[in-house]
Design a protein around this motif. Sequence first.
Motif, PDB file in Angstrom:
ATOM      1  N   ARG B  69     -63.307 -69.768  42.434  1.00 55.67           N
ATOM      2  CA  ARG B  69     -63.563 -68.385  42.692  1.00 55.67           C
ATOM      3  C   ARG B  69     -62.325 -67.790  42.343  1.00 55.67           C
ATOM      4  O   ARG B  69     -62.404 -66.091  42.154  1.00 55.67           O
ATOM      5  CB  ARG B  69     -64.713 -68.023  43.923  1.00 55.67           C
ATOM      6  N   GLN B  73     -61.429 -63.120  42.325  1.00 59.41           N
ATOM      7  CA  GLN B  73     -61.902 -62.251  42.621  1.00 59.41           C
ATOM      8  C   GLN B  73     -60.168 -61.921  42.779  1.00 59.41           C
ATOM      9  O   GLN B  73     -60.006 -60.725  43.311  1.00 59.41           O
ATOM     10  CB  GLN B  73     -61.571 -62.506  44.062  1.00 59.41           C
ATOM     11  N   ASP B 100     -79.581 -53.707  35.338  1.00 62.50           N
ATOM     12  CA  ASP B 100     -79.149 -53.589  36.159  1.00 62.50           C
ATOM     13  C   ASP B 100     -78.176 -53.613  37.131  1.00 62.50           C
ATOM     14  O   ASP B 100     -77.836 -54.713  37.447  1.00 62.50           O
ATOM     15  CB  ASP B 100     -80.464 -53.735  37.902  1.00 62.50           C
ATOM     16  N   LEU B 102     -77.156 -53.703  40.349  1.00 65.92           N
ATOM     17  CA  LEU B 102     -76.868 -54.482  41.917  1.00 65.92           C
ATOM     18  C   LEU B 102     -78.437 -55.800  41.651  1.00 65.92           C
ATOM     19  O   LEU B 102     -78.345 -55.761  42.491  1.00 65.92           O
ATOM     20  CB  LEU B 102     -77.907 -53.243  42.818  1.00 65.92           C
ATOM     21  N   PHE B 103     -78.669 -55.737  40.370  1.00 72.83           N
ATOM     22  CA  PHE B 103     -80.292 -57.299  40.616  1.00 72.83           C
ATOM     23  C   PHE B 103     -78.863 -59.133  40.145  1.00 72.83           C
ATOM     24  O   PHE B 103     -78.478 -58.118  38.265  1.00 72.83           O
ATOM     25  CB  PHE B 103     -80.634 -56.756  39.056  1.00 72.83           C
ATOM     26  N   TYR B 104     -78.157 -59.088  40.363  1.00 72.62           N
ATOM     27  CA  TYR B 104     -77.352 -60.379  40.143  1.00 72.62           C
ATOM     28  C   TYR B 104     -76.315 -59.678  39.232  1.00 72.62           C
ATOM     29  O   TYR B 104     -76.239 -60.689  38.467  1.00 72.62           O
ATOM     30  CB  TYR B 104     -78.349 -61.112  39.495  1.00 72.62           C
ATOM     31  N   LYS B 108     -71.419 -55.385  42.251  1.00 70.13           N
ATOM     32  CA  LYS B 108     -70.908 -55.488  43.650  1.00 70.13           C
ATOM     33  C   LYS B 108     -69.469 -56.194  44.283  1.00 70.13           C
ATOM     34  O   LYS B 108     -69.073 -55.294  44.897  1.00 70.13           O
ATOM     35  CB  LYS B 108     -72.218 -56.713  44.510  1.00 70.13           C
ATOM     36  N   PHE B 109     -68.864 -56.940  43.344  1.00 68.23           N
ATOM     37  CA  PHE B 109     -67.595 -57.156  43.882  1.00 68.23           C
ATOM     38  C   PHE B 109     -66.392 -55.846  43.208  1.00 68.23           C
ATOM     39  O   PHE B 109     -65.697 -56.033  44.118  1.00 68.23           O
ATOM     40  CB  PHE B 109     -67.959 -58.641  42.164  1.00 68.23           C
ATOM     41  N   ILE B 115     -66.310 -48.926  48.115  1.00 64.50           N
ATOM     42  CA  ILE B 115     -66.924 -47.703  48.568  1.00 64.50           C
ATOM     43  C   ILE B 115     -67.036 -47.206  50.246  1.00 64.50           C
ATOM     44  O   ILE B 115     -67.678 -46.351  50.079  1.00 64.50           O
ATOM     45  CB  ILE B 115     -68.386 -48.853  48.826  1.00 64.50           C
ATOM     46  N   VAL B 122     -75.053 -45.434  42.215  1.00 65.98           N
ATOM     47  CA  VAL B 122     -75.035 -46.574  41.187  1.00 65.98           C
ATOM     48  C   VAL B 122     -76.339 -45.914  40.348  1.00 65.98           C
ATOM     49  O   VAL B 122     -77.740 -44.617  41.161  1.00 65.98           O
ATOM     50  CB  VAL B 122     -76.092 -47.468  42.197  1.00 65.98           C
ATOM     51  N   VAL B 123     -76.838 -46.156  38.837  1.00 69.08           N
ATOM     52  CA  VAL B 123     -77.512 -45.723  38.121  1.00 69.08           C
ATOM     53  C   VAL B 123     -78.584 -47.122  38.238  1.00 69.08           C
ATOM     54  O   VAL B 123     -77.706 -47.457  37.119  1.00 69.08           O
ATOM     55  CB  VAL B 123     -77.244 -44.768  36.881  1.00 69.08           C
ATOM     56  N   PRO B 124     -80.060 -47.123  38.180  1.00 70.29           N
ATOM     57  CA  PRO B 124     -80.019 -48.730  38.367  1.00 70.29           C
ATOM     58  C   PRO B 124     -80.208 -48.648  36.931  1.00 70.29           C
ATOM     59  O   PRO B 124     -80.665 -47.385  35.892  1.00 70.29           O
ATOM     60  CB  PRO B 124     -81.942 -48.364  38.809  1.00 70.29           C
ATOM     61  N   GLY B 125     -80.284 -50.028  35.899  1.00 69.45           N
ATOM     62  CA  GLY B 125     -81.312 -50.122  34.659  1.00 69.45           C
ATOM     63  C   GLY B 125     -82.201 -50.944  34.707  1.00 69.45           C
ATOM     64  O   GLY B 125     -82.738 -51.602  35.706  1.00 69.45           O
ATOM     65  N   THR B 127     -84.025 -53.773  33.575  1.00 72.07           N
ATOM     66  CA  THR B 127     -83.347 -56.016  33.969  1.00 72.07           C
ATOM     67  C   THR B 127     -83.817 -56.528  32.779  1.00 72.07           C
ATOM     68  O   THR B 127     -85.314 -56.012  31.933  1.00 72.07           O
ATOM     69  CB  THR B 127     -84.043 -56.303  35.386  1.00 72.07           C
TER      70      THR B 127
END
Lengths: 229, 229
Positions: B69, B73, B100, B102-104, B108-109, B115, B122-125, B127
């Motif tokens: 990891r 990072q 999307d 925030l879906f897997y 987030k990283f 933030i 965030v604009v959803p997409g 899946t």
Amino acid sequence: MSGILFGVGVGPGDPELLTVKAWRLISGASTIAYLCANGGQSTALEIVRPFLPDAYKSIAIDMPMRVERQPAQAAYDEGSNRIAKDLDEGRDVVFLCEGDPLFYGSFKFVSERLIQKYDVVVVPGITSISAATAELRQPLVERDETLKVLPATMSAEKLKSELATASAAAIIKVGRHIDKVKAVLSELNLLDQATAIEHATRPTQIIRPLNEIASPTLPYFTTIIVRRK
Amino acid sequence: MSGILFGVGVGPGDPELLTVKAWRLISGASTIAYLCANGGQSTALEIVRPFLPDAYKSIAIDMPMRVERQPAQAAYDEGSNRIAKDLDEGRDVVFLCEGDPLFYGSFKFVSERLIQKYDVVVVPGITSISAATAELRQPLVERDETLKVLPATMSAEKLKSELATASAAAIIKVGRHIDKVKAVLSELNLLDQATAIEHATRPTQIIRPLNEIASPTLPYFTTIIVRRK
């Protein structure tokens, strides 16, 4: 040549969350079909209003909002027959679906009546779960985590056993089941990790920690996002 | 005034499955950020290519594809610093996310590093699960059913216990775990009710009943849809 039936997801509420494909099909449609409740409004039609063509034929399928299934099935029969008439005459029909057509959607009741005889194309839409998560700006699931989508209508016992082994969950169809959901989350020490999003991305959107909600009912279109810390 | 960081879902592959909001933000962007693998290509950038502005600044974050990891990072640290520089100078940054955000997703990283100091939207997409279901043209879940999203990386034992109580499931991150998934589905008499969709809505899309697949690996971006009859 028969027309094509397009089942088009229009997303959770913000018109800008339509896909480009949905926008193209809707803005160029000659026939647009949708469900409406008791002769009244159609949320799906309201969502796409900025993108409607100047002139189009409407097929409004009036759904009786009753507990018995038979009147609804009769409405789907009648609506599907009207859609079939346009398809037979070679006109495509765009059927508007809130959210995503095949994710707890009503589109199946139309498509199952027509898919044997006509071409059906499904255009996926943004779900209320993706929309709610985006508004929270926190990951829903990551890496090797499990997501469960749980209708609040299920029994407290089943809800508890499913939540006990979920990394994250989206509880949908909340409505008058809010007290049951809160009790189960509380037993699992998850109440502080739950957020309720009413009407995600609509002008009426409200986001609240679940433990701050005292009312005995929430709107049907409430999503509760639970994420294990 | 600092710029805004937009985490924008670009959907599963078909450029027309971008949302109108994603299209607006991308086509008007001055700075576009994305992950790429080992100095090479970015799938997210390829998806949005029809909508890219004539001129824009790229922030390509080169991800070392290694098991450890720490190198990843370090790449997120460095990439986030480059994004922060633009935000500090008042320029918005559009970060492209497959599917999307925030879906897997990897967004987030980046967002967790920024933030606290900057505005994040965030604009959803769409899946890959919604896309795969749309291609199958069969409902994924309806009424009071439960959907589970299960990474194939989990143990056979856990996969089995979760599938045993699901009305429907989407098994993701399949890759080299295909034999384990097939064995578990077979034990539960669900193998005949599973369909594998590789690269949904991309030109390389392949749809096959799972019981017809003999190969020991499938692409990482394969979704297996299981629906209990």
